[in-house]
Design a protein around this motif. Structure first.
Motif, mmCIF file in Angstrom:
data_model
loop_
_atom_site.group_PDB
_atom_site.id
_atom_site.type_symbol
_atom_site.label_atom_id
_atom_site.label_comp_id
_atom_site.label_asym_id
_atom_site.label_seq_id
_atom_site.Cartn_x
_atom_site.Cartn_y
_atom_site.Cartn_z
ATOM 1 N N HIS A 280 40.938 50.894 29.062
ATOM 2 C CA HIS A 280 40.821 51.334 30.464
ATOM 3 C C HIS A 280 39.539 50.869 31.146
ATOM 4 N N PRO A 281 39.221 49.564 31.093
ATOM 5 C CA PRO A 281 38.022 49.111 31.807
ATOM 6 C C PRO A 281 38.120 49.267 33.320
ATOM 7 N N VAL A 282 39.343 49.200 33.877
ATOM 8 C CA VAL A 282 39.470 49.316 35.331
ATOM 9 C C VAL A 282 39.306 50.765 35.801
ATOM 10 N N PRO A 283 39.965 51.763 35.192
ATOM 11 C CA PRO A 283 39.634 53.144 35.568
ATOM 12 C C PRO A 283 38.151 53.462 35.404
ATOM 13 N N ASP A 284 37.524 52.908 34.366
ATOM 14 C CA ASP A 284 36.085 53.118 34.188
ATOM 15 C C ASP A 284 35.297 52.497 35.345
ATOM 16 N N HIS A 292 32.957 46.722 32.792
ATOM 17 C CA HIS A 292 32.539 46.324 31.451
ATOM 18 C C HIS A 292 33.781 46.108 30.577
ATOM 19 N N PRO A 293 34.306 44.881 30.526
ATOM 20 C CA PRO A 293 35.437 44.615 29.623
ATOM 21 C C PRO A 293 35.035 44.838 28.178
ATOM 22 N N LYS A 294 35.999 45.266 27.370
ATOM 23 C CA LYS A 294 35.732 45.588 25.977
ATOM 24 C C LYS A 294 36.831 44.997 25.097
ATOM 25 N N PRO A 295 36.580 44.872 23.804
ATOM 26 C CA PRO A 295 37.649 44.440 22.898
ATOM 27 C C PRO A 295 38.825 45.412 22.986
ATOM 28 N N SER A 296 40.027 44.889 22.941
ATOM 29 C CA SER A 296 41.206 45.748 23.073
ATOM 30 C C SER A 296 41.435 46.561 21.810
ATOM 31 N N VAL A 297 42.047 47.728 21.988
ATOM 32 C CA VAL A 297 42.428 48.571 20.858
ATOM 33 C C VAL A 297 43.946 48.733 20.866
ATOM 34 N N ASP A 305 47.743 46.572 25.975
ATOM 35 C CA ASP A 305 46.557 46.544 25.124
ATOM 36 C C ASP A 305 45.682 45.345 25.479
ATOM 37 N N VAL A 306 45.011 45.447 26.605
ATOM 38 C CA VAL A 306 44.168 44.373 27.121
ATOM 39 C C VAL A 306 42.812 44.968 27.471
ATOM 40 N N GLY A 307 41.770 44.460 26.827
ATOM 41 C CA GLY A 307 40.438 44.986 27.072
ATOM 42 C C GLY A 307 39.656 44.227 28.120
ATOM 43 N N ALA A 308 40.123 42.992 28.410
ATOM 44 C CA ALA A 308 39.444 42.152 29.404
ATOM 45 C C ALA A 308 40.494 41.551 30.336
ATOM 46 N N PRO A 309 41.023 42.348 31.264
ATOM 47 C CA PRO A 309 42.130 41.885 32.109
ATOM 48 C C PRO A 309 41.769 40.684 32.968
ATOM 49 N N SER A 310 42.557 39.629 32.838
ATOM 50 C CA SER A 310 42.282 38.393 33.584
ATOM 51 C C SER A 310 42.348 38.600 35.083
ATOM 52 N N ASN A 311 43.254 39.471 35.523
ATOM 53 C CA ASN A 311 43.489 39.617 36.954
ATOM 54 C C ASN A 311 42.572 40.647 37.622
ATOM 55 N N PHE A 312 41.547 41.091 36.920
ATOM 56 C CA PHE A 312 40.624 42.053 37.538
ATOM 57 C C PHE A 312 40.059 41.505 38.843
#
Length: 434
Positions: A280-284, A292-297, A305-312
Motif C-alpha cells: 500500500h505505498p499509494v494509501p501511505d 516510498h515504494p517498497k518490495p512487494s509482499v 502484489d506490487v510494491g513499486a507501482p509503475s503508474n503512480f
C-alpha cells in the motif's frame, strides 16, 4: 494524439510510436499532451449507448487525429465483443463485473484492444514485433489470449514462480504458438524490472522491435477507461441518480489511472478509492504526502502484489499532480488477508454472491470510505477477475465448493510449458538474444 514522457527529457511522439516503443528512452511513461473533454450531449444521452458505441465515441475523442472513424469502428468491434454488466449487490453498492471476456479478467479490455491496434499498424506497414510483458496474475492470461496467433507478433510473458494462482498460470503457459512464458524465481517487481531494462538496452533494441503490453503502455489505459463510462451509463439506466464512487482494487495502478483519464474527459465521479492489500505505498502517500515504494509482499489478492507501482506518476498527473489535488479525488485504504477473507465469507452468507479476493479488497475499501465520508452516493466496486481463478482461496474461505466455468476448468488438464529463469538481467538478455 501527441504524447510526452513523464521524465520530460525525450521528444514527444505520435500514438503509433508510443504504443510500439512502450517506454520513452528516458525511462519515463508516455502521457497525452492533451485529454479533450467529451461534450455534455454525450453524457446526457449515454444511457442509450452500448459499450461498443461508448468505446467508439471515447476513441474518436482521443485518437481521431490518428485513426479514421472506420478504422476505430473496426478495432472496437473486433476487440470489445463482451459486456461489463453492473450487478446490484445491496443498497448503495453495485459491482462492475469485468470478467466476462476470454480470459475472465479485466485485462481483456486492454489486451484485446491493444492487439487490434498493433495488428492494424503492423499490417499497414508490414512489420513484426516482439512483446515483452510482466504479470502478477491476470495480465499474462489476457495478453496470451489477446495476442495469440496475431500475425507479426511474438509474445514473451514473465511471471513470478509460485506467486500466481494455478488457473492464472495455466492460462499463460498452455497456449504455445507465438506465446512463451518465463517463470521467474522472484517477485512481480523483479519481472517488471527485467522488462523495463530490456526496453532500455541498446543491443536488444537493435535486434528486435520491442513493445510492451503492460499497463506502462498507453494503449492499455485507453480501453480501460471505456468501462467507467459504461458503468455510468448503466447506472443511469437503473435510475441511480446519486454520484458514483469507484472502488478500484489497485496494484500497478493502471486501472485507477484509466478511471482518472475518464474523469479528465468529463465523467462525473465523486471519488476513486485506491483499494490496496498489504502492498500500500499509494494509501501511505495519500496519508503522509510522501511516496516510498517498497518490495512487494505476497497476499491472497496476488494480482495486486506490487510494491513499486509503475503508474503512480500517471495517477498523480491525472489527479492534479500536487498532493492536495490528488487527495480531493483519490482516497486510499488497505486491507489485510484476514479482513479480505472475512468480507468474502460475509458477503457470500448474506447475498450468495461469490467474490474473488480482489473484489473483496475493493468492498473493504469502499466500506472504509463510507465510514469516513457521509452523504448520498453509490459505490461501484470493480470486480477485476472471476472468482474461479482463485479457487483454493475462495473454497477454503467460503467452506464450500463453487462452480468453475468450463473454459477455466479445462485448463487444469493441459500441460504447462514454461522456462525457469533467475532475476539477473544478464541471463534474461542472453536468453532473448539466442
Amino acid at each position: 494524439m501527441i504524447l510526452y514522457s513523464t521524465q520530460k527529457s525525450s521528444p514527444n511522439v505520435s500514438f503509433e510510436e508510443a504504443i510500439f516503443r512502450g517506454l520513452p528512452p528516458d525511462n519515463g511513461l508516455y502521457m497525452p499532451t492533451e485529454i479533450k473533454r467529451l461534450p455534455d450531449s454525450f453524457f446526457d444521452t449515454i444511457q442509450h449507448l452500448s459499450l461498443v458505441e461508448i468505446a467508439e465515441a471515447v476513441c474518436n475523442n482521443l485518437l481521431g487525429d490518428d485513426l479514421s472513424e472506420a478504422e476505430i469502428a473496426s478495432i472496437i468491434t473486433s476487440s470489445m465483443n463482451f459486456e461489463a454488466p453492473l450487478f446490484s449487490l445491496e443498497p448503495g453498492v453495485e459491482i462492475l463485473e469485468l470478467f466476462h471476456g476470454p480470459s475472465m479478467a479485466f485485462k481483456d479490455f486492454g489486451a484485446r484492444f491493444m492487439a487490434a491496434v498493433m495488428s492494424h499498424y503492423l499490417v499497414k506497414h508490414q512489420r513484426e514485433i516482439r512483446i515483452l510483458v510482466a504479470t502478477s496474475g491476470d495480465t499474462g492470461g489476457a495478453v496470451a489470449q489477446g495476442f495469440f496467433n496475431t500475425p507479426g507478433i511474438s509474445v514473451t510473458i514473465l511471471y513470478p514462480s509460485g506467486k500466481v494462482s494455478d488457473i492464472q498460470e495455466m492460462q499463460l503457459t498452455t497456449l504455445g504458438g507465438n506465446v512463451e512464458a518465463l517463470e521467474i524465481e522472484g517477485t512481480f517487481d523483479d519481472c517488471q524490472r527485467l522488462v523495463k531494462e530490456a526496453f532500455l538496452d541498446a543491443d536488444l533494441r537493435a535486434k528486435f522491435n520491442l513493445a510492451s503490453a503492460n499497463s506502462i503502455n498507453i494503449a492499455r489505459l485507453i480501453p480501460q477507461s471505456f468501462y467507467y463510462f459504461a458503468a455510468y451509463a448503466e447506472a443511469k439506466r437503473k435510475g441511480l441518480s446519486d454520484p458514483l464512487v469507484f472502488s478500484v482494487p489497485s496494484g500497478n495502478f493502471g486501472n485507477l489511472s484509466a478511471g482518472l483519464m475518464a474523469y479528465q474527459m468529463g465523467l462525473p465521479v465523486q471519488a476513486f478509492v485506491a483499494a490496496c492489500n498489504a502492498n500500500h505505498p499509494v494509501p501511505d502517500y495519500l496519508a503522509s504526502g510522501n511516496y516510498h515504494p517498497k518490495p512487494s509482499v505476497e497476499t491472497i489478492s496476488n494480482a495486486m502484489d506490487v510494491g513499486a507501482p509503475s503508474n503512480f506518476i500517471r495517477m498523480r498527473l491525472l489527479a492534479g499532480e500536487e498532493i492536495e489535488q490528488v487527495r480531493k479525488i483519490v482516497k486510499g485504504y488497505d486491507s489485510s488477508d484476514e479482513k479480505t477473507k472475512e468480507i468474502m465469507l460475509d458477503v457470500y452468507q448474506r447475498t450468495a454472491y461469490v467474490m474473488c479476493p480482489h473484489t473483496a479488497v475493493a468492498y473493504d475499501g469502499f466500506t472504509q470510505y463510507a465510514a469516513e465520508y457521509s452523504g448520498d452516493y453509490y459505490g461501484v466496486l470493480l470486480s477485476t477477475a472471476h472468482y474461479a481463478k482463485f479457487l483454493p482461496t475462495v473454497e477454503e474461505t467460503l467452506g464450500t465448493k463453487v462452480e468453475v466455468p468450463a473454459r477455466l476448468a479445462e485448463l487444469l488438464d493441459k500441460q504447462k510449458k514454461s522456462i525457469p529463469m533467475g532475476t539477473d538481467f544478464a541471463g534474461f538478455k542472453k536468453y532473448l538474444l539466442l
